[in-house]
Design a protein around this motif. Structure first.
Motif, mmCIF file in Angstrom:
data_model
loop_
_atom_site.group_PDB
_atom_site.id
_atom_site.type_symbol
_atom_site.label_atom_id
_atom_site.label_comp_id
_atom_site.label_asym_id
_atom_site.label_seq_id
_atom_site.Cartn_x
_atom_site.Cartn_y
_atom_site.Cartn_z
ATOM 1 N N TRP A 221 0.819 -1.195 0.000
ATOM 2 C CA TRP A 221 0.000 0.000 0.000
ATOM 3 C C TRP A 221 0.863 1.259 0.000
ATOM 4 O O TRP A 221 1.931 1.284 0.573
ATOM 5 C CB TRP A 221 -0.880 0.028 1.248
ATOM 6 N N CYS B 26 0.134 5.808 -0.160
ATOM 7 C CA CYS B 26 -0.885 6.851 -0.071
ATOM 8 C C CYS B 26 -0.692 7.884 -1.172
ATOM 9 O O CYS B 26 0.423 8.309 -1.460
ATOM 10 C CB CYS B 26 -0.819 7.537 1.296
ATOM 11 N N LEU C 294 0.145 8.334 5.034
ATOM 12 C CA LEU C 294 -0.159 6.959 5.427
ATOM 13 C C LEU C 294 0.761 6.540 6.568
ATOM 14 O O LEU C 294 1.987 6.676 6.479
ATOM 15 C CB LEU C 294 0.025 6.013 4.240
ATOM 16 N N LEU D 179 -5.491 5.411 -0.371
ATOM 17 C CA LEU D 179 -4.553 4.302 -0.541
ATOM 18 C C LEU D 179 -4.558 3.757 -1.962
ATOM 19 O O LEU D 179 -5.526 3.938 -2.709
ATOM 20 C CB LEU D 179 -4.909 3.166 0.410
#
Length: 583
Positions: free
Chosen positions: A49, A51, A56, A81
């Motif tokens: 993941w 951001c 994040l 995300l």
């Protein structure tokens, strides 16, 4: 307070954003998880993941496991995300995650999911709507969001967006998943096995004949009178009470034991002018249906979708609207008390929040359930909505709304799934996935408005057989109500099961009759002897005859446990007597 996540897959709506990029490449196993680090237990990186337009970080507050993703400092509505995984065009996938809002700018938020699918070969892209869930509030609980979606042909990338219009809303995400739904070619045989197990019970016929009486010509008959599972249809009030509508009434009473008065109890239609409510139409039909032995659902007490509430409410203050709502409910219950089995409380609440906004009560639908329960504790109360079975757009949000109501102690009995299939149906694996997801609320499910829009009666018959078989086989489903049947009385002409002034059944109507009155009914005629019968649950009449002369008749109910019919025979010669004990 209830926080139901709304997922809206439109390119507008601009809300808290969570984007997930997906590359469409090879085939995957049905159980394979396509996301990397779906539980956010590991650090974020290039293959996990990241951001976009936000910050994040990892939080120790988690749905399960040890951590979750915290999204803050969102610069735009789309900030969120992103992750890329391998999938395949033309296949269907299911996405879910759990969200918790850390901040809010209004009483509840509409969380939206949408996908942008793209082709790496020609650069084409388009947005695909996915799902929608309203009323997410800032609370201490996690709320599930999700959808299922087929990937269009020739597309090999997709980005899933989770949006909230206001950038000032921060949130946590955990427990994400993205998996392929593999069609199950054995769905029908599995459904029929479940029907045999769930909808039937044993009836043991035991004959005691100590005197060795000759039983030549002695027969045993078992006829099912009613079904424990509810099959019904929506009706037009005027055709129920019109003595000339013989064809309409024949199809209704020959096939169904439940009914919904389609329009006559809707507030806007009953009370166009404040203080001048007309209860006569609905009550005349209700009383006629009850006189014919039908069980009736109440549809609906409130309806907050634009165009479906009394227009004169717009000119009232919030307190006056609340008072009008109480007056309407009390007047309605004073007429229908003890006559209706169910009420759809606030119809299609996921699609309209008029009463929430007009009254200033973000949880006013919960209050409606409490008001109605206080006025008539014995009636069963339902949420009722669409696009949760015929599409995946509201599946998760309706399930979550039911779960949150249940967990909050709201007197909800069940979830009403309307089930309008306007263009046939998706593969049955997908429909079952949605039904299973709905059942996660741990509430009974009723199919409240089943319709199939298909001008070809033969293909419509097959669709009805598929859907009815799946629904009847599901342990969470207690009843199925069709949204009308006769073309002359239906807005959706292509949905009809019967045509012409006399409502002559077409191929679809004949198929429905066959399933409801033959395939899923137990009727036995045989010589009197020891026998084990697998019987559909419901009410029965047992008759014992000798050469056509009735010796004995009894009624009993087949429920969840086996029944034993012990028939004691006495007499001599042509004089035979029987006495049956049922336990």
């Amino acid at each position: 307070m209830y926080n139901l996540v709304t997922i809206h897959c439109t390119s507008g709506a601009i809300m808290l954003v969570f984007l997930l990029a997906v590359s469409l490449l090879g085939r995957t196993d049905a159980a394979s998880e396509l996301l990397n680090n779906p539980d956010f237990e590991n650090s974020f990186g290039a293959n996990s993941w990241f951001c976009h337009g936000c910050h994040l970080s990892q939080s120790s507050d988690s749905y399960h496991g040890h951590g979750s993703a915290m999204v803050t400092h969102r610069s735009h509505n789309w900030a969120g995300l992103s992750q890329t995984v391998n999938v395949k065009a033309g296949h269907r996938y299911a996405f879910k995650a759990f969200i918790k809002l850390l901040s809010h700018t209004q009483p509840y938020h509409n969380v939206e999911l949408m996908m942008q699918v793209m082709s790496s070969s020609n650069g084409h892209s388009k947005f695909v709507t996915c799902g929608e869930s309203p009323y997410v509030q800032q609370t201490t609980q996690w709320v599930e969001i999700g959808f299922d979606q087929i990937i269009p042909a020739d597309m090999d990338k997709t980005t899933i967006y989770l949006q909230i219009t206001e950038p000032g809303v921060n949130y946590l995400v955990d427990g994400a998943s993205f998996k392929e739904l593999i069609p199950n070619n054995n769905w029908k045989s599995e459904a029929q096995t479940r029907i045999e197990h769930l909808r039937k019970a044993d009836v043991h016929l035991k004959v005691v004949n100590h005197q060795n009486v000759h039983l030549n010509g002695v027969t045993f008959e078992l006829h099912q009178q009613t079904s424990a599972f509810a099959f019904g249809a929506a009706v037009r009030f005027d055709l129920v009470i019109d003595h000339s509508a013989t064809g309409y009434q024949k199809y209704l009473y020959d096939n169904f034991e439940w009914a919904t008065v389609a329009n006559a109890f809707k507030w806007r239609l009953m009370e166009y002018t404040q203080g001048h409510a007309n209860f006569d139409h609905g009550m005349s039909a209700l009383n006629e249906l009850l006189a014919k032995g039908m069980t009736v659902r109440g549809h609906n007490m409130y309806w907050g979708v634009n165009g479906h509430y009394p227009a004169w409410l717009d000119h009232l203050s919030d307190q006056q609207v609340l008072q009008a709502m109480h007056t309407h409910l009390n007047d309605m219950i004073s007429h229908t008390r003890g006559k209706l089995a169910h009420w759809d409380v606030n119809n299609e609440n996921l699609h309209g929040d008029y009463f929430e906004k007009k009254t200033g009560h973000p949880n006013v639908t919960m209050e409606m359930f409490q008001w109605l329960h206080s006025a008539e504790p014995g009636v069963k109360l339902f949420l009722n909505d669409y696009n949760a079975l015929s599409s995946g757009r509201y599946t998760t949000s309706l399930k979550e709304q039911g779960r949150i109501f249940r967990d909050a102690g709201i007197p909800i009995y069940g979830i009403g799934e309307q089930s309008h299939f306007n263009y046939g149906h998706d593969d049955m694996t997908t429909v079952k996935y949605r039904l299973d997801k709905s059942a996660e609320a741990n509430l009974p499910i009723w199919i409240t408005e089943l319709s199939v829009g298909d001008s070809n009666a033969d293909t419509k018959a097959q669709t009805f057989e598929d859907l009815l078989t799946l629904y009847f086989s599901h342990p969470a489903v207690e009843g199925i109500i069709l949204w009308g049947f006769c073309q002359e009385a239906m807005q959706c002409k292509q949905c009809a099961l019967a045509i012409g002034p006399q409502c002559h059944p077409n191929a679809a109507g004949e198929k429905v009759s066959q399933l409801l009155r033959q395939t899923w009914r137990t009727n036995v005629s045989q010589s009197l002897a020891n026998h084990n019968i697998r019987a559909f649950k419901g009410n029965y009449q047992m008759t014992i005859k000798q050469n056509g002369h009735v010796l004995e008749t009894k009624t009993f109910t087949v429920g969840d446990t086996a029944k034993t019919l012990t028939v004691t025979v006495s007499g001599s010669g042509h004089s035979v007597h029987t006495s049956t004990n049922i336990h």
